[in-house]
Design a protein around this motif. Structure first.
Motif, PDB file in Angstrom:
ATOM      1  N   ALA A   1       0.592  -1.466  -0.355  1.00  0.00           N
ATOM      2  CA  ALA A   1       0.072   0.323   0.217  1.00  0.00           C
ATOM      3  C   ALA A   1       0.970   1.616   0.339  1.00  0.00           C
ATOM      4  N   PHE A   2       2.068   1.567   0.900  1.00  0.00           N
ATOM      5  CA  PHE A   2       3.144   2.349   0.964  1.00  0.00           C
ATOM      6  C   PHE A   2       3.249   2.492   0.059  1.00  0.00           C
ATOM      7  N   LEU A   3       3.623   2.204  -0.967  1.00  0.00           N
ATOM      8  CA  LEU A   3       4.675   2.427  -2.617  1.00  0.00           C
ATOM      9  C   LEU A   3       3.835   2.255  -3.500  1.00  0.00           C
ATOM     10  N   SER A   4       2.712   1.464  -3.412  1.00  0.00           N
ATOM     11  CA  SER A   4       1.712   1.881  -4.393  1.00  0.00           C
ATOM     12  C   SER A   4       1.232   2.576  -4.404  1.00  0.00           C
ATOM     13  N   ARG A   5       1.229   3.203  -3.255  1.00  0.00           N
ATOM     14  CA  ARG A   5       1.102   5.118  -3.780  1.00  0.00           C
ATOM     15  C   ARG A   5       1.579   6.274  -4.054  1.00  0.00           C
ATOM     16  N   HIS A   6       2.733   6.016  -4.157  1.00  0.00           N
ATOM     17  CA  HIS A   6       3.308   6.815  -4.700  1.00  0.00           C
ATOM     18  C   HIS A   6       3.558   6.865  -5.918  1.00  0.00           C
ATOM     19  N   PHE A   7       2.970   5.911  -6.434  1.00  0.00           N
ATOM     20  CA  PHE A   7       2.609   5.774  -8.597  1.00  0.00           C
ATOM     21  C   PHE A   7       1.347   6.759  -8.515  1.00  0.00           C
ATOM     22  N   LEU A   8       0.502   6.264  -7.384  1.00  0.00           N
ATOM     23  CA  LEU A   8      -1.035   7.043  -7.858  1.00  0.00           C
ATOM     24  C   LEU A   8      -0.616   8.198  -8.973  1.00  0.00           C
ATOM     25  N   ASP A   9      -1.972   8.018 -10.044  1.00  0.00           N
ATOM     26  CA  ASP A   9      -1.863   9.310 -10.981  1.00  0.00           C
ATOM     27  C   ASP A   9      -0.364   8.916 -12.127  1.00  0.00           C
ATOM     28  N   THR A  10       0.376   8.350 -11.887  1.00  0.00           N
ATOM     29  CA  THR A  10       1.387   8.344 -12.866  1.00  0.00           C
ATOM     30  C   THR A  10       0.686   6.950 -14.155  1.00  0.00           C
ATOM     31  N   PRO A  11       0.995   8.036 -15.412  1.00  0.00           N
ATOM     32  CA  PRO A  11       0.399   8.059 -16.927  1.00  0.00           C
ATOM     33  C   PRO A  11       0.275   6.584 -17.232  1.00  0.00           C
ATOM     34  N   TYR A  12      -1.191   5.730 -17.397  1.00  0.00           N
ATOM     35  CA  TYR A  12      -1.353   4.746 -18.417  1.00  0.00           C
ATOM     36  C   TYR A  12      -0.599   4.712 -19.696  1.00  0.00           C
ATOM     37  N   GLY A  13       0.489   3.195 -20.125  1.00  0.00           N
ATOM     38  CA  GLY A  13       0.601   3.306 -20.967  1.00  0.00           C
ATOM     39  C   GLY A  13       0.821   1.626 -21.167  1.00  0.00           C
TER      40      GLY A  13
ATOM     41  N   VAL B   1      12.409  -2.225 -18.111  1.00  0.00           N
ATOM     42  CA  VAL B   1      11.150  -1.554 -16.122  1.00  0.00           C
ATOM     43  C   VAL B   1      11.299   0.193 -16.442  1.00  0.00           C
ATOM     44  N   ASN B   2       9.510   0.287 -16.877  1.00  0.00           N
ATOM     45  CA  ASN B   2       8.943   1.730 -17.289  1.00  0.00           C
ATOM     46  C   ASN B   2       8.313   2.522 -16.451  1.00  0.00           C
ATOM     47  N   LEU B   3       8.499   3.488 -15.501  1.00  0.00           N
ATOM     48  CA  LEU B   3       7.905   4.023 -14.606  1.00  0.00           C
ATOM     49  C   LEU B   3       7.499   5.014 -15.222  1.00  0.00           C
ATOM     50  N   ALA B   4       7.642   5.217 -16.566  1.00  0.00           N
ATOM     51  CA  ALA B   4       6.739   6.825 -16.073  1.00  0.00           C
ATOM     52  C   ALA B   4       5.282   6.142 -17.526  1.00  0.00           C
ATOM     53  N   ALA B   5       5.117   5.310 -17.560  1.00  0.00           N
ATOM     54  CA  ALA B   5       3.618   4.953 -18.002  1.00  0.00           C
ATOM     55  C   ALA B   5       3.815   3.074 -17.748  1.00  0.00           C
TER      56      ALA B   5
ATOM     57  N   GLY C   1     -11.055   6.079 -20.063  1.00  0.00           N
ATOM     58  CA  GLY C   1     -10.521   7.042 -21.066  1.00  0.00           C
ATOM     59  C   GLY C   1     -11.045   8.304 -20.482  1.00  0.00           C
ATOM     60  N   ALA C   2     -11.633   8.295 -19.338  1.00  0.00           N
ATOM     61  CA  ALA C   2     -11.634   9.556 -18.409  1.00  0.00           C
ATOM     62  C   ALA C   2     -10.625   9.451 -17.369  1.00  0.00           C
ATOM     63  N   SER C   3      -9.941   8.199 -17.486  1.00  0.00           N
ATOM     64  CA  SER C   3      -8.757   8.255 -16.202  1.00  0.00           C
ATOM     65  C   SER C   3      -7.179   7.774 -16.807  1.00  0.00           C
ATOM     66  N   ARG C   4      -6.954   7.030 -17.400  1.00  0.00           N
ATOM     67  CA  ARG C   4      -5.611   7.114 -17.624  1.00  0.00           C
ATOM     68  C   ARG C   4      -4.095   7.318 -17.535  1.00  0.00           C
ATOM     69  N   ARG C   5      -4.626   6.244 -16.141  1.00  0.00           N
ATOM     70  CA  ARG C   5      -3.413   7.144 -15.273  1.00  0.00           C
ATOM     71  C   ARG C   5      -4.212   5.582 -13.922  1.00  0.00           C
ATOM     72  N   VAL C   6      -3.153   5.599 -13.291  1.00  0.00           N
ATOM     73  CA  VAL C   6      -2.682   5.015 -12.174  1.00  0.00           C
ATOM     74  C   VAL C   6      -4.544   5.479 -11.136  1.00  0.00           C
ATOM     75  N   ILE C   7      -5.269   4.855 -10.531  1.00  0.00           N
ATOM     76  CA  ILE C   7      -6.185   5.856  -9.817  1.00  0.00           C
ATOM     77  C   ILE C   7      -6.534   5.154  -9.094  1.00  0.00           C
ATOM     78  N   ASP C   8      -6.961   5.451  -7.516  1.00  0.00           N
ATOM     79  CA  ASP C   8      -8.315   4.266  -6.323  1.00  0.00           C
ATOM     80  C   ASP C   8     -10.049   3.987  -6.539  1.00  0.00           C
ATOM     81  N   GLN C   9     -10.348   3.596  -7.026  1.00  0.00           N
ATOM     82  CA  GLN C   9     -11.569   3.150  -7.029  1.00  0.00           C
ATOM     83  C   GLN C   9     -12.143   2.954  -6.093  1.00  0.00           C
ATOM     84  N   LEU C  10     -13.248   3.104  -5.935  1.00  0.00           N
ATOM     85  CA  LEU C  10     -14.379   1.830  -4.758  1.00  0.00           C
ATOM     86  C   LEU C  10     -14.633   1.043  -4.927  1.00  0.00           C
ATOM     87  N   PHE C  11     -14.001  -0.448  -4.264  1.00  0.00           N
ATOM     88  CA  PHE C  11     -14.354  -1.883  -4.821  1.00  0.00           C
ATOM     89  C   PHE C  11     -15.543  -1.957  -5.273  1.00  0.00           C
ATOM     90  N   GLY C  12     -15.982  -2.040  -4.365  1.00  0.00           N
ATOM     91  CA  GLY C  12     -17.260  -2.484  -4.939  1.00  0.00           C
ATOM     92  C   GLY C  12     -18.190  -2.240  -5.759  1.00  0.00           C
TER      93      GLY C  12
END
Length: 342
Positions: free
Chosen positions: A132-144, A160-164, A314-325
């Motif tokens: 959870a700690f690590l993945s939080r640092h990649f929120l909003d990273t663009p989708y590629g 290794v591509n941390l840009a997308a 299309g509305a996101s195209r990035r790393v995001i959090d969505q309610l699981f349910g």
């Protein structure tokens, strides 16, 4: 190109264990594939290891020419050992390029920042909390999409591509990071997670989510049936084979596998409560030849449960959090792999 030589002990990612037999050559050998290596050394046997230095190119973000090629880069040398195993000889027989090239794109990151992040993460107890700690640092990273390099006709590269990020490379990198405390160790762990027995080749890549439970069982466990209990269903799949008999991925053999999943129509609060922070979750698909259509990470914060994932919508195209349910309610079901404490 890869050079084979005994690297300085200070650069080794792990020491030689007492049980290892090391290939004795001290001369420098250039190899493009394990097949060519076997031809040059001739006497490699199972149970031996040999030192290897992988010369990589690290690409900063935004340095592109008119053709889209990255202009600025600097070298990075990663030293490790390769074990002579059954997988080694299989790839050598096929003479596919292995460890030929490593391509690293850090985007907004630097090796120093990653080292600092991994040291911080290594101090966090619990696999789920660390993820959870690590993945939080990649929120909003663009989708590629299609960031990995390799196919039936294209030599595999360790990318290794941390840009997308796409959904699978996202969890690849996070799982490798949660097991590492330095950038060099991250590269080593990534090879172990992405490729069977750490052999970098297209045929050895874990292309399917449930490949993790089959080939990375010491790192993750399939807890789908434990969470779903009587609600769990099982589907017999022939992974990579479409309904018409053709393959999704040319050059990858079809493989029969039983896939446990929990139908989304049966998921309620009691079941969600049995999920753990940091669980890797695949969205089950009814499509012949595939196990899941998407993957992400369960994140529990206070009373809310999210799916953290690299979204291609299309509305996101990035790393995001969505309610699981909300995310899974209209999907066929879920498959849950839980990280083991290492």
């Amino acid at each position: 190109m890869t050079s084979l030589y005994p690297p300085p002990a200070a650069l080794m990612t792990r020491p030689v264990t007492a049980s290892e037999k090391v290939v004795p050559e001290a001369r420098c050998i250039s190899v493009l594939s394990l097949g060519s290596l076997v031809k040059q050394l001739g006497h490699l046997k199972k149970g031996f290891t040999f030192p290897i230095a992988v010369s990589s190119q690290v690409y900063p973000a935004g340095k592109t020419s008119a053709r889209g090629r990255i202009d600025a880069c600097h070298s990075y040398v990663h030293c490790d050992r390769i074990a002579v195993t059954e997988a080694f000889f299989k790839v050598a027989k096929e003479d596919r390029p292995v460890y030929e090239k490593t391509r690293i794109t850090l985007g907004a990151w630097s090796q120093a920042r990653i080292d600092k992040l991994l040291v911080q993460a290594s101090r966090i107890d619990g696999a789920g909390s660390r993820i959870a700690f690590l993945s939080r640092h990649f929120l909003d990273t663009p989708y590629g999409e299609s960031t990995l390099i390799g196919s039936d006709g294209v030599p595999e590269e360790l990318v290794v591509n941390l840009a997308a990020l796409d959904c699978f490379t996202f969890i690849d990198y996070i799982e490798a990071m949660r097991l590492a405390s330095s950038f060099a160790e991250f590269l080593k762990r990534l090879r172990e997670i992405r490729y069977r027995e750490g052999v970098v080749s297209y045929v050895s890549r874990n292309h399917f989510f449930t490949d993790w439970k089959e080939f990375n069982g010491r790192l993750v466990s399939d807890v789908t049936a434990m969470i779903g209990r009587e609600r769990t269903r099982q589907s017999s799949k022939t992974l990579n084979r479409k309904t018409d008999g053709s393959l999704f991925l040319e050059g990858i053999p079809a493989r029969s596998r039983a896939v446990d999943y929990i139908p989304s129509t049966t998921i309620d609060q009691d079941l969600v409560d049995r999920l753990h922070n940091g669980d890797y979750t695949g969205i089950y698909t009814d499509t012949d030849g595939l196990d899941v259509s998407h993957v992400g990470i369960v994140i529990k914060e206070s009373t809310r449960v999210y799916l953290r994932h690299a979204s291609s919508a299309g509305a996101s195209r990035r790393v995001i959090d969505q309610l699981f349910g909300d995310y899974v309610k209209e999907k066929p079901g879920v498959v849950v792999l839980r990280p083991r404490t290492i």
